[in-house]
Design a protein around this motif. Structure first.
Motif, PDB file in Angstrom:
ATOM      1  N   THR A 247       0.832  -1.207   0.000  1.00  0.00           N
ATOM      2  CA  THR A 247       0.000   0.000   0.000  1.00  0.00           C
ATOM      3  C   THR A 247       0.866   1.256   0.000  1.00  0.00           C
ATOM      4  OG1 THR A 247      -0.128   0.034   2.425  1.00  0.00           O
ATOM      5  CG2 THR A 247      -1.874  -1.131   1.235  1.00  0.00           C
TER       6      THR A 247
ATOM      7  N   TYR B 258       0.154   5.797   0.385  1.00  0.00           N
ATOM      8  CA  TYR B 258      -0.816   6.851   0.670  1.00  0.00           C
ATOM      9  C   TYR B 258      -0.211   8.222   0.396  1.00  0.00           C
ATOM     10  CZ  TYR B 258      -3.010   3.129   3.420  1.00  0.00           C
ATOM     11  OH  TYR B 258      -3.576   1.942   3.818  1.00  0.00           O
TER      12      TYR B 258
ATOM     13  N   LYS C 205      -2.084   9.894   5.571  1.00  0.00           N
ATOM     14  CA  LYS C 205      -1.366   8.853   6.313  1.00  0.00           C
ATOM     15  C   LYS C 205      -1.758   8.882   7.789  1.00  0.00           C
ATOM     16  CE  LYS C 205       2.699   8.443   3.335  1.00  0.00           C
ATOM     17  NZ  LYS C 205       4.164   8.695   3.195  1.00  0.00           N
TER      18      LYS C 205
ATOM     19  N   THR D 281      -7.122   4.002   5.507  1.00  0.00           N
ATOM     20  CA  THR D 281      -6.576   2.664   5.287  1.00  0.00           C
ATOM     21  C   THR D 281      -7.241   2.040   4.072  1.00  0.00           C
ATOM     22  OG1 THR D 281      -6.223   2.351   7.667  1.00  0.00           O
ATOM     23  CG2 THR D 281      -6.168   0.391   6.270  1.00  0.00           C
TER      24      THR D 281
ATOM     25  N   SER E 164      -7.753  -1.360   1.733  1.00  0.00           N
ATOM     26  CA  SER E 164      -7.663  -2.814   1.859  1.00  0.00           C
ATOM     27  C   SER E 164      -8.443  -3.447   0.705  1.00  0.00           C
ATOM     28  CB  SER E 164      -8.224  -3.291   3.202  1.00  0.00           C
ATOM     29  OG  SER E 164      -9.593  -2.937   3.336  1.00  0.00           O
TER      30      SER E 164
END
Length: 115
Positions: free
Chosen positions: A57, A59, A64, A68, A70
């Motif tokens: 991942t 960002y 940050k 999140t 996923s």
């Protein structure tokens, strides 16, 4: 062809949370990376978060520690959990899928954070 359908946007107060979902269908075989972008009127679309097929991942600095990304491969869905939302997070959020040589986009979902 790959179809992407986003959901989960809405209006939330600053400090609140939202979870965006992006369901993919169609020719999803060989999709590599997926990501979330956002755009406000008059500005370029910017990458917010991305996830590779292997789960790596990245960002943008401004999210940050708050957002999140996923993915659930069984459901062909990518999520963006957004916590501690700020008014500056207000934008249309777009899901993106990379299936070389083509980049696919969803229709976008509005996120509005009130102060």
């Amino acid at each position: 062809q790959v179809q992407l359908v986003e959901s989960g946007g809405g209006l939330v107060q600053a400090g609140g949370s939202l979870r965006l979902s992006c369901a993919s269908s169609g020719s999803i075989f060989r999709i590599n990376g997926m990501g979330w972008y956002r755009q406000v009127p008059g500005k370029q679309r910017e990458l917010v978060a991305a996830i590779t097929s292997g789960g790596g991942t990245n960002y943008v600095d401004s999210v940050k520690g708050r957002f999140t990304i996923s993915r659930d491969n069984a459901k062909n869905t990518v999520y963006l959990q957004m916590n501690s939302l700020k008014p500056e997070d207000t934008a249309v959020y777009y899901c993106n899928a990379q299936r070389p040589p083509t980049s696919y986009w969803g229709q976008g979902t509005q996120v509005t954070v009130s102060s």
